[in-house]
Design an enzyme around this catalytic site. Structure first.
Site, PDB file in Angstrom:
ATOM      1  N   ASP A 112      -2.719  -9.997 -13.029  1.00  0.00           N
ATOM      2  CA  ASP A 112      -2.367  -8.973 -12.042  1.00  0.00           C
ATOM      3  C   ASP A 112      -0.925  -9.169 -11.585  1.00  0.00           C
ATOM      4  O   ASP A 112      -0.633 -10.014 -10.738  1.00  0.00           O
ATOM      5  CB  ASP A 112      -3.308  -9.027 -10.827  1.00  0.00           C
ATOM      6  CG  ASP A 112      -3.016  -7.884  -9.884  1.00  0.00           C
ATOM      7  OD1 ASP A 112      -3.429  -6.754 -10.203  1.00  0.00           O
ATOM      8  OD2 ASP A 112      -2.339  -8.090  -8.865  1.00  0.00           O
ATOM      9  N   TYR A 136       6.684  -8.726  -7.273  1.00  0.00           N
ATOM     10  CA  TYR A 136       6.458 -10.178  -7.213  1.00  0.00           C
ATOM     11  C   TYR A 136       7.664 -10.967  -7.735  1.00  0.00           C
ATOM     12  O   TYR A 136       7.714 -12.190  -7.582  1.00  0.00           O
ATOM     13  CB  TYR A 136       5.177 -10.572  -7.966  1.00  0.00           C
ATOM     14  CG  TYR A 136       3.930  -9.890  -7.422  1.00  0.00           C
ATOM     15  CD1 TYR A 136       3.921  -9.298  -6.161  1.00  0.00           C
ATOM     16  CD2 TYR A 136       2.757  -9.820  -8.169  1.00  0.00           C
ATOM     17  CE1 TYR A 136       2.796  -8.651  -5.664  1.00  0.00           C
ATOM     18  CE2 TYR A 136       1.615  -9.188  -7.676  1.00  0.00           C
ATOM     19  CZ  TYR A 136       1.649  -8.597  -6.426  1.00  0.00           C
ATOM     20  OH  TYR A 136       0.537  -7.959  -5.937  1.00  0.00           O
ATOM     21  N   LYS A 152       2.366  -2.878 -11.165  1.00  0.00           N
ATOM     22  CA  LYS A 152       2.363  -1.904 -10.063  1.00  0.00           C
ATOM     23  C   LYS A 152       3.735  -1.266  -9.855  1.00  0.00           C
ATOM     24  O   LYS A 152       4.765  -1.960  -9.935  1.00  0.00           O
ATOM     25  CB  LYS A 152       1.925  -2.591  -8.760  1.00  0.00           C
ATOM     26  CG  LYS A 152       0.654  -3.402  -8.923  1.00  0.00           C
ATOM     27  CD  LYS A 152       0.100  -3.988  -7.652  1.00  0.00           C
ATOM     28  CE  LYS A 152      -1.014  -4.971  -7.964  1.00  0.00           C
ATOM     29  NZ  LYS A 152      -0.534  -6.340  -8.259  1.00  0.00           N
ATOM     30  N   HIS A 178       1.574   0.846  -5.905  1.00  0.00           N
ATOM     31  CA  HIS A 178       1.396  -0.392  -5.128  1.00  0.00           C
ATOM     32  C   HIS A 178       1.008  -0.102  -3.674  1.00  0.00           C
ATOM     33  O   HIS A 178       0.117  -0.749  -3.114  1.00  0.00           O
ATOM     34  CB  HIS A 178       2.692  -1.223  -5.183  1.00  0.00           C
ATOM     35  CG  HIS A 178       2.483  -2.680  -4.939  1.00  0.00           C
ATOM     36  ND1 HIS A 178       3.252  -3.661  -5.513  1.00  0.00           N
ATOM     37  CD2 HIS A 178       1.594  -3.347  -4.167  1.00  0.00           C
ATOM     38  CE1 HIS A 178       2.845  -4.845  -5.108  1.00  0.00           C
ATOM     39  NE2 HIS A 178       1.829  -4.676  -4.280  1.00  0.00           N
TER      40      HIS A 178
HETATM   41  P1  NAP Z   1      -5.920 -15.219  -2.784  1.00  0.00           P
HETATM   42  O1  NAP Z   1      -5.952 -15.205  -4.242  1.00  0.00           O
HETATM   43  O2  NAP Z   1      -7.123 -14.804  -2.021  1.00  0.00           O
HETATM   44  O3  NAP Z   1      -5.516 -16.654  -2.215  1.00  0.00           O
HETATM   45  C1  NAP Z   1      -4.475 -17.399  -2.738  1.00  0.00           C
HETATM   46  C2  NAP Z   1      -4.314 -18.644  -1.884  1.00  0.00           C
HETATM   47  O4  NAP Z   1      -5.518 -19.415  -1.934  1.00  0.00           O
HETATM   48  C3  NAP Z   1      -3.211 -19.547  -2.358  1.00  0.00           C
HETATM   49  O5  NAP Z   1      -2.635 -20.129  -1.211  1.00  0.00           O
HETATM   50  C4  NAP Z   1      -3.932 -20.594  -3.196  1.00  0.00           C
HETATM   51  O6  NAP Z   1      -3.221 -21.811  -3.156  1.00  0.00           O
HETATM   52  C5  NAP Z   1      -5.258 -20.709  -2.501  1.00  0.00           C
HETATM   53  N1  NAP Z   1      -6.378 -20.983  -3.407  1.00  0.00           N
HETATM   54  C6  NAP Z   1      -6.620 -20.430  -4.602  1.00  0.00           C
HETATM   55  N2  NAP Z   1      -7.754 -20.878  -5.134  1.00  0.00           N
HETATM   56  C7  NAP Z   1      -8.283 -21.742  -4.237  1.00  0.00           C
HETATM   57  C8  NAP Z   1      -9.451 -22.528  -4.210  1.00  0.00           C
HETATM   58  N3  NAP Z   1     -10.316 -22.519  -5.223  1.00  0.00           N
HETATM   59  N4  NAP Z   1      -9.671 -23.314  -3.132  1.00  0.00           N
HETATM   60  C9  NAP Z   1      -8.817 -23.336  -2.096  1.00  0.00           C
HETATM   61  N5  NAP Z   1      -7.679 -22.600  -2.068  1.00  0.00           N
HETATM   62  C10 NAP Z   1      -7.412 -21.811  -3.131  1.00  0.00           C
HETATM   63  O7  NAP Z   1      -4.735 -14.300  -2.218  1.00  0.00           O
HETATM   64  P2  NAP Z   1      -3.592 -13.371  -2.820  1.00  0.00           P
HETATM   65  O8  NAP Z   1      -2.700 -14.103  -3.720  1.00  0.00           O
HETATM   66  O9  NAP Z   1      -3.001 -12.652  -1.653  1.00  0.00           O
HETATM   67  O10 NAP Z   1      -4.406 -12.263  -3.623  1.00  0.00           O
HETATM   68  C11 NAP Z   1      -4.675 -12.372  -4.984  1.00  0.00           C
HETATM   69  C12 NAP Z   1      -3.803 -11.438  -5.789  1.00  0.00           C
HETATM   70  O11 NAP Z   1      -4.015 -10.086  -5.396  1.00  0.00           O
HETATM   71  C13 NAP Z   1      -2.295 -11.611  -5.594  1.00  0.00           C
HETATM   72  O12 NAP Z   1      -1.790 -12.766  -6.234  1.00  0.00           O
HETATM   73  C14 NAP Z   1      -1.793 -10.317  -6.160  1.00  0.00           C
HETATM   74  O13 NAP Z   1      -1.823 -10.351  -7.572  1.00  0.00           O
HETATM   75  C15 NAP Z   1      -2.836  -9.331  -5.631  1.00  0.00           C
HETATM   76  N6  NAP Z   1      -2.430  -8.684  -4.369  1.00  0.00           N
HETATM   77  C16 NAP Z   1      -2.231  -7.329  -4.382  1.00  0.00           C
HETATM   78  C17 NAP Z   1      -1.810  -6.683  -3.237  1.00  0.00           C
HETATM   79  C18 NAP Z   1      -1.587  -5.201  -3.271  1.00  0.00           C
HETATM   80  O14 NAP Z   1      -0.993  -4.671  -2.323  1.00  0.00           O
HETATM   81  N7  NAP Z   1      -2.032  -4.524  -4.291  1.00  0.00           N
HETATM   82  C19 NAP Z   1      -1.613  -7.402  -2.041  1.00  0.00           C
HETATM   83  C20 NAP Z   1      -1.863  -8.778  -2.038  1.00  0.00           C
HETATM   84  C21 NAP Z   1      -2.279  -9.399  -3.194  1.00  0.00           C
HETATM   85  P3  NAP Z   1      -2.667 -22.563  -4.498  1.00  0.00           P
HETATM   86  O15 NAP Z   1      -1.822 -21.595  -5.251  1.00  0.00           O
HETATM   87  O16 NAP Z   1      -1.939 -23.702  -3.925  1.00  0.00           O
HETATM   88  O17 NAP Z   1      -3.901 -22.965  -5.264  1.00  0.00           O
END
Ligand code: NAP
Length: 319
Positions: A37, A42, A71, A104
């Site tokens: 994704d 990014y 996006k 996005h």
């Molecule tokens: P997330 O995946 O829910 O959380 C990521 C965070 O959790 C990081 O700090 C990571 O740290 C930690 N983490 C990951 N796996 C873990 C585990 N098993 N145990 C404990 N901690 C863990 O949040 P996100 O990155 O915001 O969302 C995921 C993806 O969604 C994004 O990367 C992006 O691609 C997409 N997104 C899209 C939008 C949009 O507007 N469309 C907005 C936000 C996000 P470490 O890296 O240190 O492991």
């Protein structure tokens, strides 16, 4: 044959530092991820492309085994900017086509050309004395019709939207010649979004939950506090103890079991594996309900909050 279905778990690429990103993508593919994704915003699409290229060259997978999403950024909503924006993303990723291209945000901002700044992010001019966002008068219908043309041109197989609410989605279905394939929205146990997800599914869309781990992504941005982590909730901890899985796996599994795909981000190899290893157990109906009952309509990624706080601009898209 390209993948017919979007794999249920993908790697989220937001905030993976450019210097780590090629290796993270390579590692993810090597442990079994087939869905990435990405986004212009990014700032790491070249490095994502390097990781993909290396994985394909080493025989870990073929291009057609991968599902790659990217996006369209807010500054490229006008019809003449949509195709060049995707072509830039494809050039950076080193790909000929995407599997899915998403709008996005339902926010049109003034155009910034590639030479001036890429990715352009939120400010019109970050060096201005009092920098702010600047909106553009581009209706979402114009952007959508330009997205449809990208499918006809063979540049992306599917198109969709992020961060739309129910009313925007209903309106989109009234003018779309091509139906959206997917809706990507923030969703975790503190923001279950049941009505919106039901609407999207009734319309035949795939729903992808971003930030599926809730607060964790927002700690480093000071947009959430440690005590807002859903992993410490009793309902989650009990299910983790019963199943022998981690709290994170329980929260990710909850989203899969309610029919959403998820795109957790991690830059750590052991967590990449952990986040994919959620298909050898099930939550009971009671556990599902107890986790869903944590809903507090708590949104961490809210332009109505962060655009004011970080970009001096009032930009609410949810009420
Ligand atoms: P997330 O995946 O829910 O959380 C990521 C965070 O959790 C990081 O700090 C990571 O740290 C930690 N983490 C990951 N796996 C873990 C585990 N098993 N145990 C404990 N901690 C863990 O949040 P996100 O990155 O915001 O969302 C995921 C993806 O969604 C994004 O990367 C992006 O691609 C997409 N997104 C899209 C939008 C949009 O507007 N469309 C907005 C936000 C996000 P470490 O890296 O240190 O492991």
């Amino acid at each position: 044959m390209p993948l017919e279905k979007m794999p249920e778990v993908g790697l989220g690429l937001w905030k993976i530092a450019p210097e780590d990103c090629a290796q993270s993508v390579y590692d993810a593919i090597s442990v079994g991820y087939r869905h990435l994704d990405s986004a212009c915003d990014y700032g790491n699409e070249k490095q994502v492309g390097e990781g993909i290229k290396r994985a394909i060259e080493d025989g870990l997978c073929r291009r057609e085994d991968l599902w790659i999403t990217s996006k369209l950024w807010n500054t490229y909503h006008a019809k003449e900017h949509v195709r060049p924006a995707l072509e830039k993303t494809l050039a950076d990723l080193g790909l000929e086509y995407l599997d899915l291209y998403l709008i996005h945000f339902p926010i049109a901002q003034q155009y910034v050309d590639f030479e001036s700044r890429y990715p352009p992010e939120w400010f019109l001019d970050p060096n201005a004395e009092n920098p702010k966002m600047a909106f553009a008068k581009v209706p979402l219908s114009e952007t959508w019709h330009a997205m449809e043309a990208l499918v006809d041109a063979g540049l992306t197989r599917e198109i969709g939207v992020c961060n739309y609410n129910s009313a925007l989605l209903m309106d989109l279905m009234n003018y779309a010649n091509k139906k959206p394939f997917a809706l990507q929205i923030e969703s975790h146990p503190y923001l279950t979004q049941e009505k919106l997800i039901k609407l999207a599914k009734n319309m035949g869309l795939q729903v992808t939950a971003f930030s599926p781990l809730g607060a964790l992504s927002y700690l480093e941005l000071n947009m959430a506090a440690q005590n807002e982590s859903v992993l410490v909730q009793e309902a989650v901890q009990k299910a983790a103890a019963r199943t022998g899985k981690t709290e994170a796996q329980v929260v990710l599994r909850w989203n899969i079991q309610r029919g959403c795909s998820i795109i957790p981000k991690s830059s750590k190899l052991h967590r990449l594996k952990e986040n994919l290893d959620i298909f050898d157990f099930s939550l009971t109906e009671d556990e599902m309900q107890a986790i869903s009952a944590l809903n507090a309509n708590k949104r961490f990624n809210d332009p109505g909050e962060f655009c004011q706080a970080a970009f001096n601009t009032h930009c609410p898209i949810y009420d």
